[in-house]
Design an enzyme around this catalytic site. Sequence first.
Site, PDB file in Angstrom:
ATOM      1  N   ASP A  56       0.822  -1.201   0.000  1.00 24.34           N
ATOM      2  CA  ASP A  56       0.000   0.000   0.000  1.00 24.34           C
ATOM      3  C   ASP A  56       0.864   1.263   0.000  1.00 24.34           C
ATOM      4  O   ASP A  56       2.080   1.208   0.187  1.00 24.34           O
ATOM      5  CB  ASP A  56      -0.890   0.020   1.241  1.00 24.34           C
ATOM      6  CG  ASP A  56      -2.289  -0.515   0.960  1.00 24.34           C
ATOM      7  OD1 ASP A  56      -2.580  -0.844  -0.200  1.00 24.34           O
ATOM      8  OD2 ASP A  56      -3.080  -0.620   1.910  1.00 24.34           O
ATOM      9  N   TYR A 114       6.875  -9.800   6.939  1.00 20.04           N
ATOM     10  CA  TYR A 114       6.853  -8.361   7.154  1.00 20.04           C
ATOM     11  C   TYR A 114       7.402  -8.044   8.542  1.00 20.04           C
ATOM     12  O   TYR A 114       7.270  -8.860   9.466  1.00 20.04           O
ATOM     13  CB  TYR A 114       5.424  -7.812   7.084  1.00 20.04           C
ATOM     14  CG  TYR A 114       4.855  -7.685   5.699  1.00 20.04           C
ATOM     15  CD1 TYR A 114       4.930  -6.479   5.005  1.00 20.04           C
ATOM     16  CD2 TYR A 114       4.208  -8.756   5.079  1.00 20.04           C
ATOM     17  CE1 TYR A 114       4.378  -6.340   3.738  1.00 20.04           C
ATOM     18  CE2 TYR A 114       3.661  -8.626   3.818  1.00 20.04           C
ATOM     19  CZ  TYR A 114       3.746  -7.418   3.152  1.00 20.04           C
ATOM     20  OH  TYR A 114       3.209  -7.289   1.894  1.00 20.04           O
TER      21      TYR A 114
END
Length: 292
Positions: A56, A114
């Site tokens: 994003d 992540y």
Amino acid sequence: MGDRRFRLDLSYDGTHFHGWAMQPGQRTVEGELATWLTRIAGTAQPVRLVVAGRTDAGVHARGQVAHADLPATMDAAELKRRLLRALPPDIVVRRLTVAPPGFDARFAAIWRRYVYRLWDLSSHPDPLLRGMVTTKSLDLDPELMTAAGSRLLGLRDFAPFCRRREGATTIRTLLQCEARRVADGCGTIELTVRADAFCHSMVRSLTGALVAVGSGTQSMDWLDEVAAGPTRAGSVTVMPARGLCLEQVAYAPDHELAQRARAAHARRTLPAGPETTTGPVDSDDCGCGFEG
């Protein structure tokens, strides 16, 4: 001679990008790469990229992977050299190789890792790193955050932590969810989250939930109630993008790549429940292509 597939391993600072995916009138990572690949390859049609995790806006990547089908006459080493000269300084192609048979950057991945980075009241923030870390005016307990994260491991429906997309499943297998304070001179807390795939905003929502528990703002019982819900939980804060970084994507061995890609298209179900999706896994939020 036709085309052959190339694998690109890349890193980028997401601060000034409107995410990975190409969007009209917006600066995106895919847009920059596709523009320069098309120019260098000299193709009549724009080069199409397939990525492991569609990050994003504002999300960073150290270990992103993409693939592109380019003219077979292209030399990988020369293509990398030309990209390094052409691309803006906030994107770096670290490795560019001819992909093995069956490789698909998105569907052949077996997990994505992540890291969300935080500074709390015990940290010593470095202003030069402020674009990569989120600051919270709270005391956070990494051990308590890890204990909370352990309650979410395994195959489950992560709908309470995801932004639902029509026709996409929110069933994922969370493999790791651990927090620790690192000895970096800043006292940064790193929350490592690893899963087979992620749905939209999943990592940032999980981080928000674990911050609430780790600060004592919410209890473990609250987390259990949230996780058991059928839809996205309004009580969970979605953390800012700047603290999130895609660190690594792992792939099946070369001889299993095609098999893994086929399996990733399969419908997902929970062990004792009905089928919960009408299509393939939309696999990092950052599904399989989102930033988490």
